[in-house]
Design an enzyme around this catalytic site. Structure first.
Site, PDB file in Angstrom:
ATOM      1  N   HIS A 223       0.848  -1.193   0.000  1.00  0.00           N
ATOM      2  CA  HIS A 223       0.000   0.000   0.000  1.00  0.00           C
ATOM      3  C   HIS A 223       0.883   1.243   0.000  1.00  0.00           C
ATOM      4  O   HIS A 223       1.782   1.382   0.832  1.00  0.00           O
ATOM      5  CB  HIS A 223      -0.933  -0.020   1.211  1.00  0.00           C
ATOM      6  CG  HIS A 223      -1.814  -1.225   1.255  1.00  0.00           C
ATOM      7  ND1 HIS A 223      -2.961  -1.343   0.510  1.00  0.00           N
ATOM      8  CD2 HIS A 223      -1.703  -2.395   1.935  1.00  0.00           C
ATOM      9  CE1 HIS A 223      -3.536  -2.512   0.738  1.00  0.00           C
ATOM     10  NE2 HIS A 223      -2.780  -3.177   1.595  1.00  0.00           N
ATOM     11  N   LEU A 295      -5.640   2.560  13.023  1.00  0.00           N
ATOM     12  CA  LEU A 295      -5.216   3.770  13.725  1.00  0.00           C
ATOM     13  C   LEU A 295      -3.710   3.991  13.625  1.00  0.00           C
ATOM     14  O   LEU A 295      -3.232   5.110  13.846  1.00  0.00           O
ATOM     15  CB  LEU A 295      -5.634   3.696  15.199  1.00  0.00           C
ATOM     16  CG  LEU A 295      -7.148   3.638  15.468  1.00  0.00           C
ATOM     17  CD1 LEU A 295      -7.412   3.497  16.961  1.00  0.00           C
ATOM     18  CD2 LEU A 295      -7.850   4.863  14.901  1.00  0.00           C
ATOM     19  N   LYS A 296      -2.962   2.936  13.294  1.00  0.00           N
ATOM     20  CA  LYS A 296      -1.512   3.061  13.170  1.00  0.00           C
ATOM     21  C   LYS A 296      -1.103   3.876  11.940  1.00  0.00           C
ATOM     22  O   LYS A 296       0.063   4.220  11.796  1.00  0.00           O
ATOM     23  CB  LYS A 296      -0.872   1.671  13.104  1.00  0.00           C
ATOM     24  CG  LYS A 296      -0.994   0.865  14.394  1.00  0.00           C
ATOM     25  CD  LYS A 296      -0.206   1.503  15.527  1.00  0.00           C
ATOM     26  CE  LYS A 296      -0.297   0.693  16.802  1.00  0.00           C
ATOM     27  NZ  LYS A 296       0.493   1.297  17.900  1.00  0.00           N
ATOM     28  N   TYR A 297      -2.052   4.154  11.052  1.00  0.00           N
ATOM     29  CA  TYR A 297      -1.752   5.012   9.909  1.00  0.00           C
ATOM     30  C   TYR A 297      -1.663   6.484  10.321  1.00  0.00           C
ATOM     31  O   TYR A 297      -1.284   7.326   9.505  1.00  0.00           O
ATOM     32  CB  TYR A 297      -2.822   4.853   8.831  1.00  0.00           C
ATOM     33  CG  TYR A 297      -2.659   3.631   7.976  1.00  0.00           C
ATOM     34  CD1 TYR A 297      -1.874   3.656   6.822  1.00  0.00           C
ATOM     35  CD2 TYR A 297      -3.282   2.435   8.313  1.00  0.00           C
ATOM     36  CE1 TYR A 297      -1.723   2.534   6.033  1.00  0.00           C
ATOM     37  CE2 TYR A 297      -3.137   1.302   7.532  1.00  0.00           C
ATOM     38  CZ  TYR A 297      -2.360   1.361   6.391  1.00  0.00           C
ATOM     39  OH  TYR A 297      -2.211   0.237   5.606  1.00  0.00           O
ATOM     40  N   HIS A 510      -2.809 -12.320   0.152  1.00  0.00           N
ATOM     41  CA  HIS A 510      -2.900 -13.053   1.428  1.00  0.00           C
ATOM     42  C   HIS A 510      -3.242 -14.523   1.180  1.00  0.00           C
ATOM     43  O   HIS A 510      -2.359 -15.345   1.053  1.00  0.00           O
ATOM     44  CB  HIS A 510      -3.902 -12.401   2.384  1.00  0.00           C
ATOM     45  CG  HIS A 510      -3.470 -11.053   2.864  1.00  0.00           C
ATOM     46  ND1 HIS A 510      -2.349 -10.867   3.632  1.00  0.00           N
ATOM     47  CD2 HIS A 510      -4.003  -9.817   2.674  1.00  0.00           C
ATOM     48  CE1 HIS A 510      -2.194  -9.593   3.905  1.00  0.00           C
ATOM     49  NE2 HIS A 510      -3.185  -8.919   3.325  1.00  0.00           N
ATOM     50  N   ASP A 565       3.120  -5.735   2.089  1.00  0.00           N
ATOM     51  CA  ASP A 565       1.838  -5.204   2.553  1.00  0.00           C
ATOM     52  C   ASP A 565       1.990  -3.765   3.048  1.00  0.00           C
ATOM     53  O   ASP A 565       1.590  -2.825   2.365  1.00  0.00           O
ATOM     54  CB  ASP A 565       1.235  -6.109   3.630  1.00  0.00           C
ATOM     55  CG  ASP A 565      -0.249  -5.835   3.847  1.00  0.00           C
ATOM     56  OD1 ASP A 565      -0.775  -4.899   3.214  1.00  0.00           O
ATOM     57  OD2 ASP A 565      -0.881  -6.547   4.637  1.00  0.00           O
ATOM     58  N   LEU A 568       5.540   0.471   6.565  1.00  0.00           N
ATOM     59  CA  LEU A 568       5.487   1.442   7.657  1.00  0.00           C
ATOM     60  C   LEU A 568       5.087   0.779   8.967  1.00  0.00           C
ATOM     61  O   LEU A 568       5.557   1.167  10.043  1.00  0.00           O
ATOM     62  CB  LEU A 568       4.498   2.560   7.305  1.00  0.00           C
ATOM     63  CG  LEU A 568       4.357   3.708   8.308  1.00  0.00           C
ATOM     64  CD1 LEU A 568       5.674   4.461   8.450  1.00  0.00           C
ATOM     65  CD2 LEU A 568       3.246   4.657   7.884  1.00  0.00           C
TER      66      LEU A 568
END
EC number: 3.5.4.6
Length: 790
Positions: A223, A295-297, A510, A565, A568
């Site tokens: 991504h 939320l980790k984005y 996946h 995937d 980050l």
């Protein structure tokens, strides 16, 4: 037969097989020579490395297969073939785009220049009917509903097919058959590597200037908004705070804020920023919690920082994301042999999203020969329903209407037309573990879907597929590139997700849930659907690393590759793809040949152009068993083993089908196309293949097909000799194993063959003579096992 490759004895015994052709393809036979001398072994090893010779290595060949088992699984084989034939009807089969382009690393187009031959507007018309766009030659044809292209299946028939596939996946005999075959495939591979790993390594060492570091590998699932690692993002944020603190970057609370003011409002000091305070890396709290993972984005847990640094549609028009993207591109180009297919989002909230995204790409000159783009469509209709999309049809219009418009008239969206040259596919993403309503053919059409509930995965996938199907036909007619469907599937949730993807998709991302259903797993193997797996991502979200099915899938021969995937969230180094490969190699003890094969799979699965793949893998990459070791660093032995194993499985399906009384009415076109001509050279199969091509009729005469006995001469009855009772596995150094052509009632014909031979050899035939003949045959087989191996 044991093959003492190492030990106190200086002698090594093995069988070398040569395929001689006498009297045409119908009279092929094998001769065997048994070598017992050291000097001949050395010359054999030298010949192994010669590219122009057929590969010789130790093969595992099963003999004396039970005919009762073949007949027992005939019904299962028929159902498997039906599922494969349905996939062949569903999936869009593209022509090779610009196949005549010269082989080279660069694509056959200029990234920011349009081709005049494809830049002209046409009189085509298009409209939406029950959720699917149809194309017409002109307005008159549109009024009379004379569409140029159609979709092979309706929504109702699609759901019926999915139901049948799910019933097959839970059918007892089918599960037994496919589980045994998958276990056998895995055991074959383990035996193959045990016997031939040193030969594979020797071949790899003969390839000049080639190793794992300088073979092409593609990150087929990554991504874009998380394509950099956390250290890279942290350095970029600090640099921007020092260089451009007074740049206006966002509009919040009815006022414009500079970058320094944003951090001040968040009580963040540039000198105190660290990887830990950035808090973008997945941890133990994200396991089975996709909501927390999303939320980790948000860097430092702040959505406004995500909007500033990781969005294309913001006040600064995605300037910062474009700059960091170019730095990521530079890292890819410096590595030279690593490539990526990044996902960019189209949410379906409004039609202008496409033009905004295309402008971001073109205006910032975001292009690299190492990068292609996929468009990911999140399944978030229920989120946007209250604001911008009242029905599911509005969502589909926002996604597809601009694509049909720019295909008809490229000048209507000039930047989008240029951007689409670099787009190779459509992805469908979101949390698969969410509860969803079970599929049914009674679902309303998209124009009537105004419910607050989100449509199920299978519903999304069908309408993405159906509109892509007509769009690809339209673009292909105009000489434009096409877009493949490569959705997220099998990361979590129900197995019907992978059933839908089996029918509709060119590849999936996946696929770890395939471990739960051997039937679907076997179908994915037979059709070689690409599966881009991300073990580190799965380890943080749904499945621990030691339970990941990747090594089993790879051993069984599924078309799997490794992808990152979200670097980050999951990776630490500057080269996340190499990090994935290195961890997989160490944990699962993969060989150099293994990881080179995985890298080759990633190129095959990718959407890079034909001439680029030819440059990376060799001109024969698309052919069955095609390999250029000088480019791929994969042993020809490994590629040969994979190809032969797949042929044997398809041949087993064909043998099982032959026992059915309605065999002559079956559509075996898929098998005839995949199996080599040596298996289908009999007159019956020639006739059937010709009739399939001419008028679709399936006719097969009930007569046996000529074969070859063990003594190297054509048999009068045309059936193979099965004079090796009790033999199960033979290890042979042979040229490629070609299963004998099919024949009915092999045991009975073989007995007749023995009786005919006895009559010819002795006019005074009696029961004692027959007994002696059988005894002599057994003795001969004990003296020379090479005669019983076929």
């Amino acid at each position: 037969m044991s093959t003492p490759l190492r030990g106190s004895s200086p002698q090594v015994s093995f069988y070398e097989s040569e395929l001689d052709q006498e009297g045409g393809s119908d009279a092929s036979h094998f001769t065997y020579r048994n070598y017992m001398e050291d000097d001949k072994i050395n010359s054999f090893t030298f010949n192994m490395a010669r590219k122009d010779q057929t590969q010789l290595f130790q093969r595992i060949i099963l003999t004396n297969e039970s005919e009762s088992e073949i007949e027992e699984y005939a019904e299962v084989a028929e159902q498997l073939l039906d599922a494969i034939n349905l996939r062949e009807k569903y999936v869009f089969h593209p022509k090779i785009w610009k196949a005549d382009a010269p082989v080279g690393e660069k694509p056959p187009y200029s990234p920011f220049e349009s081709d005049e031959s494809t830049n002209c507007a046409t009189e085509h018309m298009f409209k939406e009917v029950n959720g699917v766009y149809f194309v017409y030659s002109n307005e008159t044809d549109m009024k009379s509903n004379k569409a140029l292209f159609s979709v092979p299946h309706t929504l109702a028939s699609y759901y019926k097919d999915i139901n049948n596939l799910m019933m097959l996946s839970s059918y007892g005999p089918a599960k037994t058959f496919t589980f045994k075959r998958l276990q056998l495939l895995e055991s074959k591979f383990n035996m193959h590597t045990l016997l031939n790993d040193s030969l594979e390594l020797f071949q790899q060492k003969t390839a000049p200037h080639r190793d794992f570091y300088n073979v092409r590998k593609v990150d087929t699932h990554v991504h874009h908004s998380s394509s950099m690692n956390q250290k890279h993002l942290l350095k970029f944020i600090k640099r921007k705070l020092k260089e451009n603190p007074n740049e206006i970057v966002i509009f919040r609370d009815d006022k414009y804020l500079t970058l320094a003011e944003v951090f001040k409002s968040l009580n963040l000091d540039v000198d105190e920023l660290s990887v830990d305070t950035l808090d973008v890396h997945a941890d133990n709290n994200t396991f089975h919690r996709f909501d927390k993972f999303n939320l980790k984005y948000n860097p430092c847990g702040q959505s406004r920082l995500r909007e500033i640094f990781l969005k294309t549609d913001n006040l600064i028009k995605g300037k910062y994301l474009a700059e960091i993207s170019k730095e990521v591109f530079t890292d890819l180009e410096s590595s030279k042999y690593q490539c990526a297919e990044y996902r960019l989002s189209i949410y379906g909230r409004k039609m202008s999203e496409w033009d905004t995204l295309a402008s971001w790409i073109v205006d910032n000159d975001l292009f690299s020969t190492k990068v292609r783009w996929l468009i990911q469509v999140p399944r978030l209709y229920d989120v946007y329903r209250e604001t911008s999309t009242t029905t599911f049809q509005d969502f589909l219009n926002n996604v597809f209407h601009p694509l049909f418009e720019v295909t008809k008239d490229p000048s209507s969206h000039p930047k989008l037309h240029l951007f689409l040259q670099q787009v190779v596919g459509i992805d469908c993403v979101d949390d698969e573990s969410k509860f969803e309503k079970k599929f049914t053919e009674k679902f309303p059409v998209p124009g009537e879907w105004s419910s607050e509930h989100n449509p199920p995965y299978t519903y999304y996938l069908y309408y993405l597929y159906a509109n892509l199907y007509t769009l690809n036909q339209f673009r292909e007619e105009k000489g434009l590139n096409i877009l493949t469907l490569r959705p997220h599937s099998g990361e979590a949730g129900e197995v019907d997700h992978m059933g839908a993807a089996f029918y509709l998709a060119h590849g999936i991302n996946h696929g770890i849930n395939l471990r739960k259903t051997p039937v679907l797993q076997y179908l994915y193997y037979l059709t070689q659907i690409g599966i881009a797996m991300s073990p580190l991502s799965n380890n943080s979200l749904f499945l621990t690393y030691n339970r990941n099915p990747f090594p089993a899938f790879f051993a069984r021969g599924l078309n799997v590759s490794i992808s990152t995937d979200d670097p980050l969230q999951f990776h630490y180094t500057k080269e996340p793809l190499m990090e994935e490969y290195s961890i997989a190699t160490q944990v699962w003890r993969l060989s150099v040949c293994d990881i080179c094969e995985i890298a080759r799979n990633s190129v095959l699965q990718s959407g890079f152009e034909h001439n680029v793949k030819s440059h990376w893998l060799g001109p024969d990459y698309a052919n069955s068993g095609g390999n250029d070791i000088k480019k791929t660093n994969i042993s020809d032995i490994r590629v040969c083993f994979r190809n032969e194993t797949l042929i044997e499985e398809l041949h087993l399906i064909l043998k099982s089908l032959q026992t059915l009384p309605n065999f002559k009415n079956l559509n075996i076109n898929f098998l005839l196309d995949k199996l080599p001509s040596e298996i289908t050279t009999g007159n019956d199969y020639k006739l059937k293949k010709a009739q399939l091509k001419l008028n679709g009729a399936n006719k097969l005469r009930n007569s046996s097909v000529g074969s070859t006995p063990n003594n190297g001469t054509p048999s009068s009855s045309g059936t193979p000799s099965l004079s090796s009772p009790g033999a199960i596995v033979h290890l042979m150094k042979t040229k490629p194993y070609i299963p004998p052509p099919l024949s009915l009632n092999i045991k009975q014909e073989n007995n007749n063959n023995n009786n005919n031979n006895n009559n010819n050899n002795n006019n005074n035939n009696n029961n004692n003579t027959n007994t002696n003949t059988n005894s002599n045959s057994t003795t001969t087989n004990q003296d020379d096992n090479s005669k019983s191996d076929k």
